[in-house]
Write a protein that holds these residues in place. Sequence first.
Motif, PDB file in Angstrom:
ATOM      1  N   LEU A 148       0.915  -1.136  -0.010  1.00 50.33           N
ATOM      2  CA  LEU A 148       0.188   0.133   0.131  1.00 50.33           C
ATOM      3  C   LEU A 148       1.077   1.178   0.158  1.00 50.33           C
ATOM      4  N   THR A 149       1.806   1.249   0.772  1.00 50.05           N
ATOM      5  CA  THR A 149       2.832   2.555   0.755  1.00 50.05           C
ATOM      6  C   THR A 149       3.454   2.558  -0.492  1.00 50.05           C
ATOM      7  N   ALA A 150       3.999   1.596  -1.237  1.00 45.59           N
ATOM      8  CA  ALA A 150       4.498   1.721  -2.606  1.00 45.59           C
ATOM      9  C   ALA A 150       3.607   2.212  -3.501  1.00 45.59           C
ATOM     10  N   HIS A 151       2.462   1.483  -3.579  1.00 42.83           N
ATOM     11  CA  HIS A 151       1.538   1.943  -4.612  1.00 42.83           C
ATOM     12  C   HIS A 151       1.082   3.415  -4.467  1.00 42.83           C
ATOM     13  N   GLY A 152       0.696   3.727  -3.305  1.00 42.15           N
ATOM     14  CA  GLY A 152       0.372   5.082  -2.917  1.00 42.15           C
ATOM     15  C   GLY A 152       1.484   6.038  -3.237  1.00 42.15           C
ATOM     16  N   TYR A 153       2.751   5.700  -3.042  1.00 41.37           N
ATOM     17  CA  TYR A 153       3.751   6.734  -3.277  1.00 41.37           C
ATOM     18  C   TYR A 153       3.969   6.829  -4.919  1.00 41.37           C
ATOM     19  N   VAL A 154       3.714   5.758  -5.731  1.00 38.69           N
ATOM     20  CA  VAL A 154       3.864   5.866  -7.250  1.00 38.69           C
ATOM     21  C   VAL A 154       2.763   6.622  -7.515  1.00 38.69           C
ATOM     22  N   GLY A 155       1.778   6.346  -6.925  1.00 45.08           N
ATOM     23  CA  GLY A 155       0.066   7.256  -7.363  1.00 45.08           C
ATOM     24  C   GLY A 155      -0.526   5.901  -7.957  1.00 45.08           C
ATOM     25  N   ALA A 167      -6.423   8.697  -9.630  1.00 44.38           N
ATOM     26  CA  ALA A 167      -6.476  10.192  -9.239  1.00 44.38           C
ATOM     27  C   ALA A 167      -5.557  10.629  -7.673  1.00 44.38           C
ATOM     28  N   MET A 168      -4.981   9.642  -7.237  1.00 47.83           N
ATOM     29  CA  MET A 168      -3.873   9.719  -6.269  1.00 47.83           C
ATOM     30  C   MET A 168      -2.789  10.173  -6.771  1.00 47.83           C
ATOM     31  N   PRO A 169      -2.160  11.352  -6.587  1.00 46.91           N
ATOM     32  CA  PRO A 169      -1.043  11.875  -7.272  1.00 46.91           C
ATOM     33  C   PRO A 169       0.468  11.268  -6.355  1.00 46.91           C
ATOM     34  N   ALA A 170       1.415  10.792  -7.517  1.00 42.10           N
ATOM     35  CA  ALA A 170       2.434  10.347  -6.966  1.00 42.10           C
ATOM     36  C   ALA A 170       3.033  11.329  -5.563  1.00 42.10           C
ATOM     37  N   LYS A 171       3.463  10.681  -4.616  1.00 37.91           N
ATOM     38  CA  LYS A 171       4.197  11.593  -3.342  1.00 37.91           C
ATOM     39  C   LYS A 171       2.920  12.345  -2.843  1.00 37.91           C
ATOM     40  N   GLY A 172       1.927  12.094  -3.216  1.00 41.22           N
ATOM     41  CA  GLY A 172       0.496  12.992  -2.507  1.00 41.22           C
ATOM     42  C   GLY A 172       0.912  14.309  -3.372  1.00 41.22           C
ATOM     43  N   SER A 198       3.289  15.850  -3.545  1.00 40.53           N
ATOM     44  CA  SER A 198       4.480  16.873  -3.162  1.00 40.53           C
ATOM     45  C   SER A 198       5.872  16.251  -3.538  1.00 40.53           C
ATOM     46  N   PRO A 199       6.428  16.820  -4.403  1.00 38.47           N
ATOM     47  CA  PRO A 199       7.657  16.089  -5.221  1.00 38.47           C
ATOM     48  C   PRO A 199       8.802  15.907  -4.209  1.00 38.47           C
ATOM     49  N   ASN A 200       8.993  16.721  -3.338  1.00 38.00           N
ATOM     50  CA  ASN A 200       9.999  16.276  -2.371  1.00 38.00           C
ATOM     51  C   ASN A 200       9.930  15.415  -1.214  1.00 38.00           C
ATOM     52  N   LEU A 201       8.761  14.815  -1.013  1.00 37.40           N
ATOM     53  CA  LEU A 201       8.444  13.858   0.009  1.00 37.40           C
ATOM     54  C   LEU A 201       9.100  12.448  -0.183  1.00 37.40           C
ATOM     55  N   SER A 202       9.915  12.211   0.821  1.00 31.88           N
ATOM     56  CA  SER A 202      10.529  10.900   0.886  1.00 31.88           C
ATOM     57  C   SER A 202       9.516   9.740   0.982  1.00 31.88           C
ATOM     58  N   VAL A 203      10.327   8.522   0.829  1.00 32.51           N
ATOM     59  CA  VAL A 203       9.361   7.293   0.963  1.00 32.51           C
ATOM     60  C   VAL A 203       9.114   7.345   2.404  1.00 32.51           C
ATOM     61  N   GLU A 204      10.273   7.457   3.109  1.00 33.04           N
ATOM     62  CA  GLU A 204       9.832   7.558   4.695  1.00 33.04           C
ATOM     63  C   GLU A 204       8.807   8.533   5.357  1.00 33.04           C
ATOM     64  N   GLY A 205       9.000   9.627   4.584  1.00 29.31           N
ATOM     65  CA  GLY A 205       7.880  10.716   5.100  1.00 29.31           C
ATOM     66  C   GLY A 205       6.424  10.423   4.670  1.00 29.31           C
ATOM     67  N   PHE A 206       6.469   9.749   3.368  1.00 26.75           N
ATOM     68  CA  PHE A 206       5.224   9.380   2.808  1.00 26.75           C
ATOM     69  C   PHE A 206       4.470   8.127   3.861  1.00 26.75           C
ATOM     70  N   ALA A 207       5.584   7.352   3.923  1.00 28.19           N
ATOM     71  CA  ALA A 207       5.079   6.140   4.850  1.00 28.19           C
ATOM     72  C   ALA A 207       4.659   6.584   6.265  1.00 28.19           C
ATOM     73  N   ASP A 208       5.152   7.642   7.000  1.00 26.43           N
ATOM     74  CA  ASP A 208       4.812   7.762   8.104  1.00 26.43           C
ATOM     75  C   ASP A 208       3.322   8.509   8.020  1.00 26.43           C
ATOM     76  N   ALA A 209       3.180   9.478   7.138  1.00 22.93           N
ATOM     77  CA  ALA A 209       1.812  10.041   6.904  1.00 22.93           C
ATOM     78  C   ALA A 209       0.774   8.881   6.578  1.00 22.93           C
ATOM     79  N   LEU A 210       0.975   7.713   6.059  1.00 23.51           N
ATOM     80  CA  LEU A 210       0.264   6.671   5.734  1.00 23.51           C
ATOM     81  C   LEU A 210       0.052   5.995   6.883  1.00 23.51           C
ATOM     82  N   VAL A 211       0.945   5.659   7.704  1.00 26.15           N
ATOM     83  CA  VAL A 211       0.696   5.251   9.320  1.00 26.15           C
ATOM     84  C   VAL A 211      -0.153   5.930   9.897  1.00 26.15           C
ATOM     85  N   TYR A 212      -0.152   7.367   9.784  1.00 28.65           N
ATOM     86  CA  TYR A 212      -1.029   8.252  10.764  1.00 28.65           C
ATOM     87  C   TYR A 212      -2.374   7.995  10.279  1.00 28.65           C
ATOM     88  N   ILE A 213      -2.653   7.895   8.618  1.00 35.72           N
ATOM     89  CA  ILE A 213      -3.851   7.681   8.138  1.00 35.72           C
ATOM     90  C   ILE A 213      -4.479   6.209   8.690  1.00 35.72           C
TER      91      ILE A 213
END
Length: 130
Positions: free
Chosen positions: A65-72, A75-80, A82-97
Amino acid sequence: MMLKTKVLTFAATIFAFSSLAYAQSGESTYKQVCASCHGAGVLNAPKLGDKAKWAPLIAEGQVILTAHGYVGVRAMPAKGGSPNLSVEGFADALVYIVNNSGGKWTAPDAKTVVAINKEIEARKAGLNKK
Ligand code: HEC
Protein backbone atom coordinates in the motif's frame (compact mmCIF):
# COMPACT_ATOMS: atom_id res chain seq x y z
CA MET A 1 22.09 -3.98 39.23
CA MET A 2 21.19 -0.32 39.76
CA LEU A 3 23.15 0.64 36.67
CA LYS A 4 21.42 -1.98 34.56
CA THR A 5 18.02 -0.67 35.63
CA LYS A 6 19.07 2.88 34.80
CA VAL A 7 20.30 1.87 31.38
CA LEU A 8 17.05 0.05 30.67
CA THR A 9 14.99 3.02 31.82
CA PHE A 10 17.09 5.31 29.63
CA ALA A 11 16.61 3.05 26.61
CA ALA A 12 12.86 2.91 27.21
CA THR A 13 12.73 6.71 27.43
CA ILE A 14 14.61 7.14 24.14
CA PHE A 15 12.30 4.61 22.51
CA ALA A 16 9.19 6.43 23.77
CA PHE A 17 10.52 9.75 22.49
CA SER A 18 11.52 8.45 19.09
CA SER A 19 8.18 6.77 18.46
CA LEU A 20 6.47 9.99 19.51
CA ALA A 21 8.59 11.97 17.05
CA TYR A 22 7.58 9.56 14.30
CA ALA A 23 3.90 9.84 15.18
CA GLN A 24 4.11 13.64 15.14
CA SER A 25 5.94 13.90 11.85
CA GLY A 26 3.45 11.52 10.23
CA GLU A 27 0.61 13.63 11.55
CA SER A 28 2.12 16.91 10.37
CA THR A 29 2.88 15.50 6.90
CA TYR A 30 -0.69 14.22 6.75
CA LYS A 31 -2.01 17.67 7.63
CA GLN A 32 0.30 19.49 5.20
CA VAL A 33 0.13 17.11 2.24
CA CYS A 34 -2.68 14.53 2.46
CA ALA A 35 -5.52 16.20 4.36
CA SER A 36 -6.58 18.43 1.47
CA CYS A 37 -7.92 15.30 -0.29
CA HIS A 38 -8.14 12.61 2.39
CA GLY A 39 -9.80 14.89 4.94
CA ALA A 40 -12.89 15.70 2.90
CA GLY A 41 -12.81 12.87 0.33
CA VAL A 42 -11.85 15.11 -2.61
CA LEU A 43 -11.80 13.21 -5.96
CA ASN A 44 -13.25 10.27 -4.04
CA ALA A 45 -10.13 9.83 -1.91
CA PRO A 46 -10.76 7.42 0.99
CA LYS A 47 -11.37 9.69 3.99
CA LEU A 48 -9.34 9.59 7.18
CA GLY A 49 -11.41 7.55 9.65
CA ASP A 50 -13.50 5.76 6.99
CA LYS A 51 -12.82 2.25 8.26
CA ALA A 52 -14.92 0.54 5.58
CA LYS A 53 -12.97 2.20 2.76
CA TRP A 54 -9.57 1.69 4.37
CA ALA A 55 -10.04 -1.95 5.50
CA PRO A 56 -9.38 -3.55 2.08
CA LEU A 57 -6.47 -1.16 1.47
CA ILE A 58 -4.93 -1.89 4.88
CA ALA A 59 -5.32 -5.60 4.06
CA GLU A 60 -2.88 -5.17 1.14
CA GLY A 61 -0.17 -4.72 3.76
CA GLN A 62 2.20 -1.88 4.56
CA VAL A 63 4.80 -2.60 1.84
CA ILE A 64 2.33 -2.82 -1.06
CA LEU A 65 0.00 0.00 0.00
CA THR A 66 2.82 2.42 0.83
CA ALA A 67 4.63 1.71 -2.45
CA HIS A 68 1.53 1.97 -4.63
CA GLY A 69 0.39 5.17 -2.94
CA TYR A 70 3.89 6.65 -3.34
CA VAL A 71 3.96 5.88 -7.07
CA GLY A 72 0.36 7.10 -7.44
CA VAL A 73 -2.90 5.34 -8.25
CA ARG A 74 -5.48 6.85 -10.64
CA ALA A 75 -6.51 10.23 -9.09
CA MET A 76 -4.01 9.76 -6.24
CA PRO A 77 -0.94 11.79 -7.29
CA ALA A 78 2.59 10.37 -6.86
CA LYS A 79 4.07 11.35 -3.47
CA GLY A 80 0.70 12.91 -2.62
CA GLY A 81 1.58 15.65 -5.11
CA SER A 82 4.55 16.78 -3.00
CA PRO A 83 7.67 16.13 -5.16
CA ASN A 84 10.15 16.39 -2.27
CA LEU A 85 8.35 13.93 0.00
CA SER A 86 10.62 10.98 0.87
CA VAL A 87 9.45 7.36 1.01
CA GLU A 88 9.84 7.48 4.81
CA GLY A 89 7.88 10.73 5.06
CA PHE A 90 5.10 9.31 2.91
CA ALA A 91 5.13 6.05 4.90
CA ASP A 92 4.81 7.92 8.21
CA ALA A 93 1.87 9.96 6.90
CA LEU A 94 0.21 6.73 5.78
CA VAL A 95 0.81 5.16 9.21
CA TYR A 96 -1.02 8.15 10.68
CA ILE A 97 -3.95 7.67 8.28
CA VAL A 98 -4.12 3.90 8.85
CA ASN A 99 -3.97 4.21 12.64
CA ASN A 100 -6.89 6.64 12.51
CA SER A 101 -8.87 4.45 10.12
CA GLY A 102 -9.08 1.11 11.92
CA GLY A 103 -5.53 -0.21 11.42
CA LYS A 104 -2.52 -0.53 13.67
CA TRP A 105 0.78 0.03 11.86
CA THR A 106 4.13 1.31 13.09
CA ALA A 107 6.69 3.45 11.25
CA PRO A 108 8.48 1.06 8.87
CA ASP A 109 11.85 -0.25 10.07
CA ALA A 110 14.90 -0.25 7.77
CA LYS A 111 14.07 -3.68 6.30
CA THR A 112 10.51 -2.63 5.51
CA VAL A 113 11.75 0.59 3.85
CA VAL A 114 14.01 -1.54 1.60
CA ALA A 115 11.02 -3.73 0.67
CA ILE A 116 8.88 -0.63 -0.03
CA ASN A 117 11.59 0.78 -2.32
CA LYS A 118 11.79 -2.52 -4.22
CA GLU A 119 8.03 -2.54 -4.69
CA ILE A 120 8.17 1.10 -5.88
CA GLU A 121 10.69 0.12 -8.56
CA ALA A 122 8.62 -2.89 -9.59
CA ARG A 123 5.48 -0.79 -9.71
CA LYS A 124 7.17 1.89 -11.80
CA ALA A 125 8.49 -0.73 -14.19
CA GLY A 126 4.93 -2.01 -14.57
CA LEU A 127 5.99 -5.52 -13.52
CA ASN A 128 3.54 -5.71 -10.69
CA LYS A 129 0.24 -4.22 -11.80
CA LYS A 130 -2.54 -4.37 -9.26
C1 HEC B 1 -4.84 15.53 -4.84
C2 HEC B 1 -5.55 14.72 -3.88
C3 HEC B 1 -4.76 13.76 -3.01
C4 HEC B 1 -3.71 14.00 -2.18
C5 HEC B 1 -3.02 15.33 -1.88
C6 HEC B 1 -3.35 12.72 -1.56
N1 HEC B 1 -4.17 11.72 -2.02
FE1 HEC B 1 -4.10 9.76 -1.54
N2 HEC B 1 -5.64 9.36 -2.81
C7 HEC B 1 -6.33 10.31 -3.54
C8 HEC B 1 -7.39 9.66 -4.30
C9 HEC B 1 -8.35 10.37 -5.21
C10 HEC B 1 -7.29 8.28 -4.00
C11 HEC B 1 -8.17 7.16 -4.57
C12 HEC B 1 -7.48 6.65 -5.82
C13 HEC B 1 -8.33 5.63 -6.51
O1 HEC B 1 -8.46 4.52 -5.98
O2 HEC B 1 -8.85 5.94 -7.58
C14 HEC B 1 -6.18 8.13 -3.08
C15 HEC B 1 -5.75 6.91 -2.59
C16 HEC B 1 -4.72 6.75 -1.69
C17 HEC B 1 -4.22 5.48 -1.22
C18 HEC B 1 -4.72 4.11 -1.67
C19 HEC B 1 -3.90 3.71 -2.89
C20 HEC B 1 -4.30 2.37 -3.46
O3 HEC B 1 -3.41 1.50 -3.64
O4 HEC B 1 -5.49 2.18 -3.78
C21 HEC B 1 -3.22 5.74 -0.33
C22 HEC B 1 -2.39 4.72 0.41
C23 HEC B 1 -3.09 7.18 -0.24
N3 HEC B 1 -4.00 7.76 -1.08
C24 HEC B 1 -2.19 7.83 0.59
C25 HEC B 1 -1.97 9.21 0.58
C26 HEC B 1 -1.02 9.88 1.42
C27 HEC B 1 -0.17 9.19 2.49
C28 HEC B 1 -1.05 11.19 1.09
C29 HEC B 1 -0.19 12.30 1.64
C30 HEC B 1 1.24 12.07 1.72
C31 HEC B 1 -2.04 11.36 0.02
N4 HEC B 1 -2.59 10.13 -0.24
C32 HEC B 1 -2.34 12.55 -0.62
C33 HEC B 1 -6.08 11.66 -3.58
C34 HEC B 1 -5.04 12.32 -2.90
